[in-house]
Design a protein around this motif. Structure first.
Motif, PDB file in Angstrom:
ATOM      1  N   ALA A 211     -33.263 -46.103 -22.438  1.00 13.77           N
ATOM      2  CA  ALA A 211     -33.015 -45.160 -21.345  1.00 13.77           C
ATOM      3  C   ALA A 211     -33.005 -43.721 -21.868  1.00 13.77           C
ATOM      4  CB  ALA A 211     -31.706 -45.491 -20.642  1.00 13.77           C
ATOM      5  N   ILE A 212     -32.376 -43.497 -23.024  1.00 13.73           N
ATOM      6  CA  ILE A 212     -32.411 -42.160 -23.624  1.00 13.73           C
ATOM      7  C   ILE A 212     -33.853 -41.741 -23.867  1.00 13.73           C
ATOM      8  CG2 ILE A 212     -31.834 -40.789 -25.672  1.00 13.73           C
ATOM      9  CD1 ILE A 212     -29.322 -42.488 -26.014  1.00 13.73           C
ATOM     10  N   THR A 213     -34.651 -42.646 -24.399  1.00 11.63           N
ATOM     11  CA  THR A 213     -36.053 -42.366 -24.702  1.00 11.63           C
ATOM     12  C   THR A 213     -36.826 -42.001 -23.440  1.00 11.63           C
ATOM     13  OG1 THR A 213     -35.886 -44.012 -26.483  1.00 11.63           O
ATOM     14  CG2 THR A 213     -38.094 -43.255 -25.887  1.00 11.63           C
ATOM     15  N   ALA A 214     -36.599 -42.765 -22.372  1.00  9.74           N
ATOM     16  CA  ALA A 214     -37.291 -42.497 -21.104  1.00  9.74           C
ATOM     17  C   ALA A 214     -36.929 -41.126 -20.557  1.00  9.74           C
ATOM     18  CB  ALA A 214     -36.942 -43.581 -20.087  1.00  9.74           C
ATOM     19  N   PHE A 215     -35.651 -40.786 -20.588  1.00 13.64           N
ATOM     20  CA  PHE A 215     -35.227 -39.490 -20.059  1.00 13.64           C
ATOM     21  C   PHE A 215     -35.737 -38.334 -20.928  1.00 13.64           C
ATOM     22  CE2 PHE A 215     -31.695 -42.041 -18.012  1.00 13.64           C
ATOM     23  CZ  PHE A 215     -32.186 -41.888 -16.722  1.00 13.64           C
TER      24      PHE A 215
END
Length: 269
Positions: A211-215
């Motif tokens: 999720a961090i990567t996506a954001f």
């Protein structure tokens, strides 16, 4: 891009990462470092990919697609870590490192001799490292039982060259689960959420880091990405799917279904 192992049970690894990317509206690519035969009860077998083929997967994707952010998960061996590190050195991307070491069922997902390679080669490239407490203990050689020890461990990790570290609080005790976030420039914040008494936690680390990567890929600041990723994983844990007979997977659908009515508490330094 996710560089990680394949989870045949679908709750962690490449599968959890791609589900997270899809839920958050980014196009996911994948580099598989190992195949696993596993379910919610545990890992039955591991079949690692060759380092050369790991490199080929990375290079072929980068030759064609504009990758904005990369995360690593299960890397398994020193040679795979070295290959991933050497290949990513040449890429202009933000890197999220989830130092996957042990599966929920207890299986080792990182060879013991690979820890040194992780620390010396991959971590200096990392935008953010997301260890749980046991992983942070292995990386630092410390026992961590208090906030003071969390801070000292974070300082050790930052000294390895990472830009920031999220010291996840899920393995500590207390009514609240608190993640402590430290940056190399000395800034700090913490994210507080309700601790959930559940066994439905397979793939939490993979999902949070994905999720961090996506954001980050969407252009959010690192702080914004970490806070929003915390919402994603908290909702995924609080609303379990209740499938499987062991450590069940988190609910990747929950964020989009309930994010408008949910917030986490952020404490500034």
């Amino acid at each position: 891009m996710t560089i990680a192992g394949s989870d045949s049970g679908g709750g962690a690894g490449i599968q959890a990462d791609l589900k997270t990317f899809q839920e958050l509206g980014v196009f996911g690519t994948s580099v598989i470092t190992a195949l696993t035969a596993q379910n919610t009860l545990g890992v039955e077998g591991i079949f690692p990919t060759t380092p050369d083929f790991v490199k080929q997967q990375i290079e072929v994707v980068f030759q064609d697609l504009a990758v904005k952010a990369v995360k690593t998960g299960m890397l398994f061996s020193p040679t795979i870590i070295e290959t991933v590190s050497d290949t990513l050195k040449e890429k202009d991307v933000q890197l999220v490192v989830d130092p996957v070491m042990i599966a929920k069922g207890g299986a080792n997902l990182l060879q013991s001799e690979a820890v040194d390679a992780l620390k010396s080669q991959l971590l200096p490239l990392a935008t953010v490292l997301t260890p749980n407490i046991p992983e942070a203990e292995v990386i630092t050689g410390m026992s961590i039982h208090s906030v003071n020890e969390i801070e000292k461990a974070a300082e050790k990790i930052l000294s390895l060259g990472v830009e920031s570290v999220v010291m996840k609080g899920g393995h500590l005790s207390g009514k609240e689960a608190i993640d402590h976030v430290y940056f190399k420039d000395g800034s700090y914040f913490a994210i507080q959420s309700n601790r959930v008494n559940t066994t439905q936690t397979h793939g939490t680390g993979c999902t949070f880091s994905a999720a961090i990567t996506a954001f980050l890929g969407q252009g959010k600041t690192l702080k914004e990405a970490i806070i929003e990723a915390k919402k994603f994983i908290q909702l995924a844990i609080e609303h379990p799917l209740n499938i499987g007979h062991g450590h069940g997977p988190t609910n990747h659908f929950a964020y989009n279904q309930m994010k408008k009515s949910f917030e986490v508490v952020v404490h500034e330094s």
